[in-house]
Design a protein around this motif. Structure first.
Motif, PDB file in Angstrom:
ATOM      1  N   UNK A   1      31.240  85.754  48.539  1.00  0.00           N
ATOM      2  CA  UNK A   1      32.229  85.617  49.504  1.00  0.00           C
ATOM      3  C   UNK A   1      31.952  86.452  50.574  1.00  0.00           C
ATOM      4  N   UNK A   2      31.759  85.975  51.966  1.00  0.00           N
ATOM      5  CA  UNK A   2      31.175  86.631  53.081  1.00  0.00           C
ATOM      6  C   UNK A   2      32.538  86.603  54.137  1.00  0.00           C
ATOM      7  N   UNK A   3      32.412  87.941  54.608  1.00  0.00           N
ATOM      8  CA  UNK A   3      33.366  88.203  55.953  1.00  0.00           C
ATOM      9  C   UNK A   3      32.291  88.683  56.924  1.00  0.00           C
ATOM     10  N   UNK A   4      32.713  88.320  58.186  1.00  0.00           N
ATOM     11  CA  UNK A   4      32.109  88.855  59.546  1.00  0.00           C
ATOM     12  C   UNK A   4      33.072  89.894  59.904  1.00  0.00           C
ATOM     13  N   UNK A   5      32.731  91.141  60.215  1.00  0.00           N
ATOM     14  CA  UNK A   5      33.592  92.272  60.578  1.00  0.00           C
ATOM     15  C   UNK A   5      32.699  93.002  61.661  1.00  0.00           C
ATOM     16  N   UNK A   6      33.380  93.749  62.697  1.00  0.00           N
ATOM     17  CA  UNK A   6      33.055  94.356  63.624  1.00  0.00           C
ATOM     18  C   UNK A   6      32.543  95.880  62.949  1.00  0.00           C
ATOM     19  N   UNK A   7      33.225  96.299  61.934  1.00  0.00           N
ATOM     20  CA  UNK A   7      32.769  97.584  61.589  1.00  0.00           C
ATOM     21  C   UNK A   7      32.038  97.533  60.016  1.00  0.00           C
ATOM     22  N   UNK A   8      31.162  98.464  59.404  1.00  0.00           N
ATOM     23  CA  UNK A   8      30.918  98.646  58.355  1.00  0.00           C
ATOM     24  C   UNK A   8      32.167  98.907  57.286  1.00  0.00           C
ATOM     25  N   UNK A   9      32.289  98.152  56.174  1.00  0.00           N
ATOM     26  CA  UNK A   9      33.499  98.697  55.399  1.00  0.00           C
ATOM     27  C   UNK A   9      32.956  98.614  54.034  1.00  0.00           C
ATOM     28  N   UNK A  10      33.814  99.272  53.180  1.00  0.00           N
ATOM     29  CA  UNK A  10      33.363  99.460  51.601  1.00  0.00           C
ATOM     30  C   UNK A  10      34.467  98.839  50.826  1.00  0.00           C
ATOM     31  N   UNK A  11      34.249  98.285  49.599  1.00  0.00           N
ATOM     32  CA  UNK A  11      35.094  97.814  48.809  1.00  0.00           C
ATOM     33  C   UNK A  11      34.513  97.723  47.201  1.00  0.00           C
ATOM     34  N   UNK A  12      35.152  97.870  46.353  1.00  0.00           N
ATOM     35  CA  UNK A  12      34.275  97.762  45.020  1.00  0.00           C
ATOM     36  C   UNK A  12      33.578  96.668  44.964  1.00  0.00           C
ATOM     37  N   UNK A  13      34.133  95.577  45.164  1.00  0.00           N
ATOM     38  CA  UNK A  13      33.220  94.275  45.075  1.00  0.00           C
ATOM     39  C   UNK A  13      32.101  93.866  46.043  1.00  0.00           C
ATOM     40  N   UNK A  14      31.918  94.635  46.950  1.00  0.00           N
ATOM     41  CA  UNK A  14      30.949  94.722  47.942  1.00  0.00           C
ATOM     42  C   UNK A  14      29.574  94.601  47.349  1.00  0.00           C
ATOM     43  N   UNK A  15      28.473  93.818  47.593  1.00  0.00           N
ATOM     44  CA  UNK A  15      27.364  93.814  47.161  1.00  0.00           C
ATOM     45  C   UNK A  15      26.213  94.035  47.990  1.00  0.00           C
ATOM     46  N   UNK A  16      26.457  93.628  49.326  1.00  0.00           N
ATOM     47  CA  UNK A  16      25.522  93.745  50.436  1.00  0.00           C
ATOM     48  C   UNK A  16      26.010  93.561  51.663  1.00  0.00           C
ATOM     49  N   UNK A  17      25.593  94.297  52.741  1.00  0.00           N
ATOM     50  CA  UNK A  17      25.884  94.309  54.179  1.00  0.00           C
ATOM     51  C   UNK A  17      24.731  93.944  55.121  1.00  0.00           C
ATOM     52  N   UNK A  18      25.086  92.845  55.817  1.00  0.00           N
ATOM     53  CA  UNK A  18      24.016  92.540  56.766  1.00  0.00           C
ATOM     54  C   UNK A  18      24.456  93.113  58.018  1.00  0.00           C
ATOM     55  N   UNK A  19      23.494  93.768  58.913  1.00  0.00           N
ATOM     56  CA  UNK A  19      23.816  94.427  60.179  1.00  0.00           C
ATOM     57  C   UNK A  19      23.322  93.772  61.283  1.00  0.00           C
ATOM     58  N   UNK A  20      24.242  93.082  62.193  1.00  0.00           N
ATOM     59  CA  UNK A  20      23.725  92.243  63.138  1.00  0.00           C
ATOM     60  C   UNK A  20      24.185  93.082  64.640  1.00  0.00           C
ATOM     61  N   UNK A  21      23.692  94.335  64.453  1.00  0.00           N
ATOM     62  CA  UNK A  21      23.724  94.954  65.638  1.00  0.00           C
ATOM     63  C   UNK A  21      25.099  95.065  66.225  1.00  0.00           C
ATOM     64  N   UNK A  22      25.277  94.790  67.617  1.00  0.00           N
ATOM     65  CA  UNK A  22      26.377  94.767  68.440  1.00  0.00           C
ATOM     66  C   UNK A  22      27.348  93.581  67.968  1.00  0.00           C
ATOM     67  N   UNK A  23      26.861  92.662  67.497  1.00  0.00           N
ATOM     68  CA  UNK A  23      27.787  91.575  66.927  1.00  0.00           C
ATOM     69  C   UNK A  23      28.624  91.928  65.639  1.00  0.00           C
ATOM     70  N   UNK A  24      28.220  92.745  64.777  1.00  0.00           N
ATOM     71  CA  UNK A  24      28.914  93.477  64.009  1.00  0.00           C
ATOM     72  C   UNK A  24      28.046  93.280  62.247  1.00  0.00           C
ATOM     73  N   UNK A  25      28.785  93.139  61.291  1.00  0.00           N
ATOM     74  CA  UNK A  25      28.290  93.139  59.970  1.00  0.00           C
ATOM     75  C   UNK A  25      28.669  91.948  59.284  1.00  0.00           C
TER      76      UNK A  25
END
Length: 144
Positions: free
Chosen positions: A87-111
């Motif tokens: 399950x994916x979410x586009x967020x402006x800030x890098x977040x944490x959560x126990x179920x988080x498996x990976x974060x993709x960094x898209x620069x100024x567009x967010x994560x």
């Protein structure tokens, strides 16, 4: 400030903020993503979609390899795996959560955050809060 209406692709009917945005017009029935998968995958996705809908109006498109959830823009989605829902979410800030498996960094567009959801109960209050933040991205609101 009023936002311009979304452009609708005349071939597939998908809506976009920009005319002629590159995309695949392939549409598949939602149920195709759950064939030969454990029934808990569908229940988990249904809870994921309900979590998005609790934020406000959304559109859900099933594509060939993924399912997308859109307000004005696509802000959430899922890929159905055998053992979990990616399950994916586009967020402006890098977040944490126990179920988080990976974060993709898209620069100024967010994560884009990918969560491993094995059952509907994995969608907790913290994940619902993140969905609300992502929905604001999907509505193209300014997110601090």
């Amino acid at each position: 400030m009023t936002k311009p209406p979304l452009w609708r692709c005349p071939r597939c009917g998908h809506r976009f903020v920009t005319k002629n945005l590159s995309h695949s017009c392939v549409r598949v029935p939602l149920g195709e993503h759950f064939k030969s998968k454990p029934p808990v995958r569908r229940r988990t996705f249904d809870r994921w979609l309900a979590t998005a809908r609790a934020c406000g109006p959304v559109t859900c498109y099933a594509q060939e390899t993924r399912i997308v959830i859109q307000a004005r823009v696509r802000f959430a989605g899922a890929i159905v795996r055998n053992s979990y829902l990616d399950a994916g979410l586009w967020l402006r800030t890098r977040e944490t959560h126990p179920r988080l498996r990976i974060v993709e960094d898209f620069g100024r567009l967010g994560y884009v955050h990918h969560f491993r959801l094995e059952s509907p109960d994995d969608i907790d209050d913290a994940l619902r809060d993140l969905m609300r933040k992502a929905y604001r991205v999907g509505k193209q609101e300014t997110v601090a």
